[in-house]
Write a protein that holds these residues in place. Sequence first.
Motif, PDB file in Angstrom:
ATOM      1  N   ALA A 237       0.826  -1.208   0.000  1.00  0.00           N
ATOM      2  CA  ALA A 237       0.000   0.000   0.000  1.00  0.00           C
ATOM      3  C   ALA A 237       0.860   1.258   0.000  1.00  0.00           C
ATOM      4  N   LEU A 238       1.939   1.257   0.799  1.00  0.00           N
ATOM      5  CA  LEU A 238       2.813   2.427   0.871  1.00  0.00           C
ATOM      6  C   LEU A 238       3.542   2.656  -0.451  1.00  0.00           C
ATOM      7  N   SER A 239       4.055   1.584  -1.046  1.00  0.00           N
ATOM      8  CA  SER A 239       4.795   1.726  -2.302  1.00  0.00           C
ATOM      9  C   SER A 239       3.876   2.205  -3.424  1.00  0.00           C
ATOM     10  N   HIS A 240       2.629   1.735  -3.443  1.00  0.00           N
ATOM     11  CA  HIS A 240       1.686   2.204  -4.461  1.00  0.00           C
ATOM     12  C   HIS A 240       1.463   3.711  -4.306  1.00  0.00           C
ATOM     13  N   LEU A 241       1.354   4.158  -3.080  1.00  0.00           N
ATOM     14  CA  LEU A 241       1.146   5.575  -2.820  1.00  0.00           C
ATOM     15  C   LEU A 241       2.354   6.397  -3.277  1.00  0.00           C
ATOM     16  N   LEU A 242       3.563   5.962  -2.885  1.00  0.00           N
ATOM     17  CA  LEU A 242       4.770   6.736  -3.156  1.00  0.00           C
ATOM     18  C   LEU A 242       5.225   6.658  -4.604  1.00  0.00           C
ATOM     19  N   LEU A 243       4.980   5.511  -5.260  1.00  0.00           N
ATOM     20  CA  LEU A 243       5.536   5.289  -6.595  1.00  0.00           C
ATOM     21  C   LEU A 243       4.516   5.388  -7.723  1.00  0.00           C
ATOM     22  N   ASP A 244       3.234   5.335  -7.374  1.00  0.00           N
ATOM     23  CA  ASP A 244       2.218   5.362  -8.424  1.00  0.00           C
ATOM     24  C   ASP A 244       1.286   6.573  -8.304  1.00  0.00           C
TER      25      ASP A 244
END
Length: 559
Positions: A237-244
């Motif tokens: 969830a965090l990576s989707h927020l930061l990278l997408d």
Amino acid sequence: MRIRSLTAQQYARSAELLPEEPSTRNYWLDKGFVDLGATIRESFMGDRVAMSDLSGRMGLVWASDKFLLMKLVYTIFYLFGILSILVFGTLVTVVLSFVHSLVILVVMTIVYVLLWIAKALDGAYRSILHVTYACDRCKNIYLQPGYVCPSCGRVHSYLRPNTFGIFFHRCTCGQLMPATFFSTVKDSSGKRARRSMLEQRCPNPACARQVSTGDARTLSVSVVGSRSVGKTTYIAALSHLLLDELPESRGYETEFLDAEKRKLYRELEDCYRSGSTEMTREATDLNRPSAFSLSFFVRKRGLSPQRLLHVYDVAGETFLKGEEHETQLQYAYATGAIFLVDPMSIPEVSDELSERLSSADSAVTAREYPDTVLSNFVEKIRQVSGVGQGEQISLPLAVVLSKADLPGLAPYFDERAREAYLQANPACPDYDVDDALARAFLERHGMGNFLNMLQGNFKAQRLFVVSAIGHERLAGSFAPVHVDEPFSWILARSDRALTRALGFGGGLVDHAGAVPFAIDPRREKRNAAERQAQERRDEAERRAQEREAEKNARESGEE
């Protein structure tokens, strides 16, 4: 003990792994004074040898069959020679040695002043910009990565101003290497290249992985907790927020450290879309690490240098077994850690809510008691960092009550609960309410010892309520709630520039260094002061209303 000193200790441990530097030492920085002393000693030794030779010849004269008069003449001649060497030779040697020493001293002073300037500039550059290299694979941290000689391929681990050179080092193959951030040399193609443009490798010879960090500021955040607590789900969830989601709207760019990290992100995105994740498992292969990192660069105009973020997913088994495949050295220099707690791993919560869970959620419920996991985590940090028992750990710890979407949990954290807490604690800032509600939830369900362990062991710790999936597992794509808050709180404590570049702000981020209201020793005093202030405001308002009523009454009577 401060994080900076812990990092220094880890620097020292890492330096012990470094191989011998494949550069030739600079003459002036290595043998200049040594050769000067040897030259002076040889000069005086030459005088002593000459006097000894004359003395020996004088002895041979007296041992010969020459006439007495001739022996006396020779003796006087040799005595004058010895006296001449003793007086004039010593004087000449002293004068020449002084001149030689003065010239050498001037040259060496210039050389060492240049070394000090170059070392100060390069050190200031590294210190101000926080440029370091932390290997996500072997977990060691170094002042800089190893730089590969473009001619022979040898790795230079000390490519900075030192005894090997001030602005340049000369590899044993003859190739010049830039030793400061502003020096340039010709690479194999004939182009000018700075140090950060050279091929780079992890300086640890047992790792030696190829990297491309350039001059980057490295930040490491470890996501920890027991098995099935939701670590991989949170990172997805965090990576989707930061990278997408955020890059385009907030004007920053990202790039993965390598193809392996890009592949890992694609797998996390598959989890995000499907609404399910696989557990991070230890493998039987002892060479396989127990922690994997999603590593990526963040670049934005005005953000210098670029940031390299390592978000570690540490397997839950490492907190339950006595052995792990590698030591988590990153705890000694990490920017912070996110400790996840599954509410259903708390016995009283499980007894209260387990019957409401769906079969999908029940299948991935954590079983290990949070106290045990936290205790093992604290012990591992102390082992890695060298913080003694009784000393608080400087590593900022965000404690996350995960899976807040589970049935039955909402009343503990919804708006009614927030309003009730604010009414009872009028001095509490809005950004501190979630932490307070989480502490109250744990206290109510028999986790007082867990809270005491947190406060006793960590200087900086805060609680968050998060749902990474946002709904029942396997019910569709993630709809995360508050996943950014623990991460942004950790970043704001050490890197405000990056926090602003990512677009994070607000009360919690702006007051990241404040003590949570629920554990502030001045809490009751602040509440009392706020109640008194409110009473004064209410009294002032009541009097104003009375005056207004009296005024209206007089105006009505006059009419």
